[in-house]
Design a protein around this motif. Structure first.
Motif, PDB file in Angstrom:
ATOM      1  N   ASP A 195      39.840  32.733  48.690  1.00 40.33           N
ATOM      2  CA  ASP A 195      39.315  33.957  49.302  1.00 40.33           C
ATOM      3  C   ASP A 195      38.371  34.684  48.359  1.00 40.33           C
ATOM      4  N   MET A 196      38.769  34.783  47.114  1.00 38.88           N
ATOM      5  CA  MET A 196      37.936  35.488  46.136  1.00 38.88           C
ATOM      6  C   MET A 196      36.622  34.754  45.906  1.00 38.88           C
ATOM      7  N   GLN A 197      36.682  33.441  45.809  1.00 40.55           N
ATOM      8  CA  GLN A 197      35.458  32.670  45.631  1.00 40.55           C
ATOM      9  C   GLN A 197      34.546  32.811  46.846  1.00 40.55           C
ATOM     10  N   LEU A 227      34.705  39.464  41.212  1.00 39.59           N
ATOM     11  CA  LEU A 227      35.468  38.558  42.071  1.00 39.59           C
ATOM     12  C   LEU A 227      35.509  37.141  41.514  1.00 39.59           C
ATOM     13  N   TYR A 270      37.979  37.184  38.738  1.00 37.72           N
ATOM     14  CA  TYR A 270      39.348  37.235  39.251  1.00 37.72           C
ATOM     15  C   TYR A 270      39.787  35.869  39.767  1.00 37.72           C
ATOM     16  N   ALA A 271      38.888  35.182  40.453  1.00 41.31           N
ATOM     17  CA  ALA A 271      39.220  33.845  40.964  1.00 41.31           C
ATOM     18  C   ALA A 271      39.543  32.905  39.809  1.00 41.31           C
TER      19      ALA A 271
END
Length: 77
Positions: A13-15, A60, A63-64
């Motif tokens: 989702d983050m990617q 993001l 975070y990923a």
């Protein structure tokens, strides 16, 4: 050890979100065209959005990477 399914989904989702933010390149082109035709207020508004998007994209993506490394995990509340 591999990631749990929830953490795999979180990383994916983050990617995906970071990837979507890359649309800012097209937004930049639109803003440049608006500026050329004299619509400076709209062009400036788009430039402002793009500036925020770039910072969000980098965060993001980072975070990923942290999810993949096991530093961030999704847990049930």
């Amino acid at each position: 050890m591999g990631l749990t399914k929830p953490n795999q989904e979180l990383a994916r989702d983050m990617q995906g979100l970071a990837s979507n933010l890359k649309w800012s390149v097209e937004l930049m082109q639109i803003a440049e065209r608006l500026s050329l035709v004299g619509n400076e207020p709209d062009a400036q508004a788009i430039f402002k959005i793009i500036t925020g998007s770039h910072a969000g994209e980098d965060k993001l993506a980072g975070y990923a990477d942290e999810v993949k490394a096991g530093l961030i995990a999704r847990v049930k509340v």
